[in-house]
Design a protein around this motif. Structure first.
Motif, PDB file in Angstrom:
ATOM      1  N   ASP A  43      15.248  25.164  37.705  1.00 28.45           N
ATOM      2  CA  ASP A  43      14.098  25.621  36.936  1.00 28.45           C
ATOM      3  C   ASP A  43      12.766  25.345  37.623  1.00 28.45           C
ATOM      4  O   ASP A  43      11.716  25.706  37.101  1.00 28.45           O
ATOM      5  CB  ASP A  43      14.097  24.947  35.565  1.00 28.45           C
ATOM      6  N   ASN A  58      28.268  24.746  33.758  1.00 31.46           N
ATOM      7  CA  ASN A  58      27.122  25.286  34.504  1.00 31.46           C
ATOM      8  C   ASN A  58      26.979  24.610  35.866  1.00 31.46           C
ATOM      9  O   ASN A  58      26.610  25.252  36.851  1.00 31.46           O
ATOM     10  CB  ASN A  58      25.828  25.106  33.717  1.00 31.46           C
ATOM     11  N   LYS A  87      17.548  17.873  30.437  1.00 29.38           N
ATOM     12  CA  LYS A  87      17.780  19.300  30.687  1.00 29.38           C
ATOM     13  C   LYS A  87      18.865  19.828  29.761  1.00 29.38           C
ATOM     14  O   LYS A  87      18.733  20.920  29.212  1.00 29.38           O
ATOM     15  CB  LYS A  87      18.166  19.547  32.146  1.00 29.38           C
ATOM     16  N   ASP A 128      17.137  20.231  26.406  1.00 25.80           N
ATOM     17  CA  ASP A 128      16.163  21.325  26.428  1.00 25.80           C
ATOM     18  C   ASP A 128      16.832  22.696  26.363  1.00 25.80           C
ATOM     19  O   ASP A 128      16.291  23.636  25.783  1.00 25.80           O
ATOM     20  CB  ASP A 128      15.281  21.251  27.679  1.00 25.80           C
ATOM     21  N   GLU A 129      17.999  22.801  26.972  1.00 26.14           N
ATOM     22  CA  GLU A 129      18.713  24.085  27.006  1.00 26.14           C
ATOM     23  C   GLU A 129      19.731  24.206  25.877  1.00 26.14           C
ATOM     24  O   GLU A 129      20.474  25.193  25.817  1.00 26.14           O
ATOM     25  CB  GLU A 129      19.381  24.272  28.368  1.00 26.14           C
TER      26      GLU A 129
END
Length: 61
Positions: free
Chosen positions: A60, A28, A14, A17-18
């Motif tokens: 998500d 975050n 993740k 991916d971000e």
């Protein structure tokens, strides 16, 4: 609580991916950078940290 190797892999995926830095990912989630480095490897963490991480992963979905 234990962050499993599969969970650690999902956390790293993740982050990638971000396009987040470790610092951004930890911010975050709401944990320290030191704790984030631990969970990326799979480690024992407090239940409150575990909950924050799992909620971040589930955002998500």
């Amino acid at each position: 609580m234990l962050i499993s190797s599969n969970q650690a892999k999902a956390i790293r995926r993740k982050q990638a991916d971000e396009n987040l830095t470790s610092k951004q990912a930890s911010e975050n989630i709401g944990i320290s950078q030191f704790t984030y480095r631990k969970i990326r490897k799979g480690a024992e963490v407090r239940p409150t940290v575990y909950q924050k991480v799992m909620e971040w992963l589930a955002e998500d979905y």
